[in-house]
Design an enzyme around this catalytic site. Structure first.
Site, short mmCIF file in Angstrom:
data_model
loop_
_atom_site.label_atom_id
_atom_site.label_comp_id
_atom_site.label_asym_id
_atom_site.label_seq_id
_atom_site.Cartn_x
_atom_site.Cartn_y
_atom_site.Cartn_z
N ARG A 10 74.01 -47.40 57.11
CA ARG A 10 75.13 -46.80 56.30
C ARG A 10 75.18 -47.82 54.89
O ARG A 10 75.93 -48.00 54.45
CB ARG A 10 76.30 -46.37 56.55
CG ARG A 10 76.22 -45.64 57.97
CD ARG A 10 76.30 -44.10 56.88
NE ARG A 10 76.27 -43.11 58.24
CZ ARG A 10 77.21 -42.76 59.13
NH1 ARG A 10 78.69 -43.03 57.98
NH2 ARG A 10 77.20 -40.91 60.04
N ARG A 64 80.63 -44.41 51.32
CA ARG A 64 81.07 -44.89 50.54
C ARG A 64 82.43 -45.69 50.32
O ARG A 64 83.29 -46.04 48.96
CB ARG A 64 82.86 -43.59 51.73
CG ARG A 64 82.43 -42.70 51.45
CD ARG A 64 82.96 -41.72 52.08
NE ARG A 64 82.88 -41.71 53.46
CZ ARG A 64 82.52 -41.80 55.08
NH1 ARG A 64 83.95 -41.09 55.41
NH2 ARG A 64 82.48 -41.89 56.26
N ARG A 104 79.50 -38.66 44.07
CA ARG A 104 79.71 -37.55 45.83
C ARG A 104 80.06 -36.43 44.54
O ARG A 104 80.42 -35.23 44.87
CB ARG A 104 80.25 -38.35 46.36
CG ARG A 104 80.95 -37.97 47.34
CD ARG A 104 79.85 -37.22 48.94
NE ARG A 104 80.80 -37.06 50.19
CZ ARG A 104 81.30 -35.99 50.32
NH1 ARG A 104 80.93 -35.55 49.12
NH2 ARG A 104 82.03 -35.42 51.20
N ASP A 130 71.30 -37.11 56.19
CA ASP A 130 71.55 -37.27 57.34
C ASP A 130 71.19 -36.86 58.73
O ASP A 130 69.74 -36.42 58.70
CB ASP A 130 72.70 -36.25 57.27
CG ASP A 130 74.36 -36.64 58.69
OD1 ASP A 130 75.04 -37.17 58.34
OD2 ASP A 130 74.10 -35.84 59.76
N TYR A 189 75.83 -33.45 68.33
CA TYR A 189 76.75 -32.33 67.56
C TYR A 189 76.39 -30.83 68.08
O TYR A 189 77.15 -29.99 67.48
CB TYR A 189 75.79 -33.01 66.39
CG TYR A 189 76.97 -34.41 66.36
CD1 TYR A 189 77.98 -34.26 65.73
CD2 TYR A 189 75.80 -35.17 66.41
CE1 TYR A 189 78.56 -35.63 65.53
CE2 TYR A 189 76.73 -36.83 66.40
CZ TYR A 189 77.48 -36.87 65.86
OH TYR A 189 78.52 -37.86 65.67
#
Ligand code: CP3
Length: 359
Positions: free
Chosen positions: A41, A45, A54, A91, A167
């Protein structure tokens, strides 16, 4: 358009990189000239330049499917920190999305997918990945390779079938992956068919990334740790082994890192014995010396700083780094975190980590 000469030039630099980049040295079974470092990652952010882009893109999936944006985000941490590897910005949920699942990323809440809960739902999904979606990802890989410094390795990735299935079955992230484990027990025919679909589509996806210019790929089995030992062998190791087999049928020397988060030493051993991985990603809970003693001569070891130490900084960070370097000195080791960097991590702590590693 590329002429034949360009192709040769490209291959020449790829083989030079595979000899000289320390991460690729480790994946090739050598003790690297210096400890390679990248972070799971690493584009995200905690970086103000990520947050700005973003905002401009408006939506996380727009970032993923716009090659200019995905390339830019992939390069951001390389420009700032000079890591030894960049990881494609995308992703793991792009695979179900490209099979026809609806997918949204809710701000502050994580992903929401349409539920695939039985054979009927699975029957409505596509047999193969939508080229209009994954084509954009391959374009981002190719574009990133041309803009990345020659010496920096480029990693592609996918989610392991079990983690992606958790998921798809729940429609969102869950604490204990109970919906997927319930489906595994209640409806084994459906669960197996879903895993099979993910094995074939993930294999195609990784082949597409490697052909577009990725030097190696990582398979994220982020939730493998909830599986019992025999389930781990069947639903984590088995599907990863089949993906690697399919990838190497097309690209014989493909390099693969397996990251089964939460795996025990027995689980990691099963992965090395059964799947043909070139490296294993380790989370911060493993006994490093035991893993090195058992597996360090067979595969490269990647990890395993607790991401919370990187938030705390100071003594907690230094002790964490030094213990890892001590335990893995002289091994084919790739420095990384034990899981992804968190958004609240101070950038100065990342800089400090790199100084300590390289100083
Ligand atoms: O590592 C990198 O820098 C490459 C990019 C990358 C992302 N996700 C970007 C992302 C990679 C390799 C992933 C993998 C991924 N995605 C995993 C496996 C690794 C892991 O962390 O266990 C999983 C389980 C996912 C699914 C996913 N994507 C979740 C649960 C979330 C929401 C949680 C969160 O952190 O917000 C995402 C969103 C996501 N993927 C973000 C990023 C940078 C945040 C999106 C945003 O900008 O709001």
């Amino acid at each position: 358009m590329k002429g034949p000469g360009d192709e040769i030039a490209h291959q020449g630099s790829a083989s030079q990189r595979s000899r000289e980049n320390p991460l690729l040295q480790a994946l090739n079974g050598h003790v690297p000239v210096k400890v390679p470092v990248w972070m799971m990652r690493q584009a995200g952010r905690y970086l103000p330049e990520y947050r700005a882009l973003r905002e401009k893109a408006g939506d996380f999936l727009t970032l993923c499917y716009t090659p200019e944006f995905a390339t830019e985000v992939t390069l951001q941490p390389i420009r700032r920190f000079g890591f030894d590897a960049a990881i494609l910005f995308s992703d793991i949920l792009v695979v179900p999305h490209a099979l026809g699942c609806e997918l949204r990323f809710e701000a502050g809440e994580g992903p929401r997918l349409s539920i695939t809960g039985n054979l009927e739902d699975l029957g409505r999904l596509a047999g193969e990945l939508d080229p209009a979606k994954v084509g954009k990802v391959y374009e981002a890989v190719a574009r990133t390779r041309t803009e990345l410094p020659e010496e920096t390795a480029l990693l592609g990735f996918c989610g392991a079938p079990f983690t992606v299935a958790t998921y798809m079955i729940a429609g969102r992230g869950t604490d204990d992956q109970a919906p997927a484990r319930l489906a595994m027990m209640r409806d084994p025919a459906f669960f197996e068919a879903l895993i099979d679909r993910l094995v074939s589509s993930s294999s195609a996806y990784l082949i597409g990334q490697l052909k577009a210019g990725a030097d190696a790929v990582q398979i994220f089995d982020s939730w493998a740790g909830v599986l019992a030992p025999e389930e781990f062998v069947r639903w984590s190791v088995g599907p990863i082994a089949r993906i690697i087999h399919a990838v190497r049928a097309e690209i014989p020397d493909a390099k693969v890192i397996g990251f089964p988060k939460g795996a025990t030493l027995e689980g990691l051993t099963a992965l090395v014995d059964g799947a043909g991985v070139d490296a294993i990603g380790l989370d911060w809970t493993v006994d490093r010396r035991a893993v090195r003693g058992r597996l360090g001569a067979r595969v490269a070891l990647q990890g395993n700083l607790d991401p919370l130490r990187l938030i705390v900084g100071g003594k907690a960070l230094d002790e964490g780094i030094d213990a890892i370097l001590d335990d893995f000195r002289g091994a084919a080791h790739i420095f990384n975190l034990g899981h992804g960097i968190r958004p609240e991590t101070p950038i100065s702590h990342v800089e400090h980590m790199l100084e300590r590693l390289r100083g």
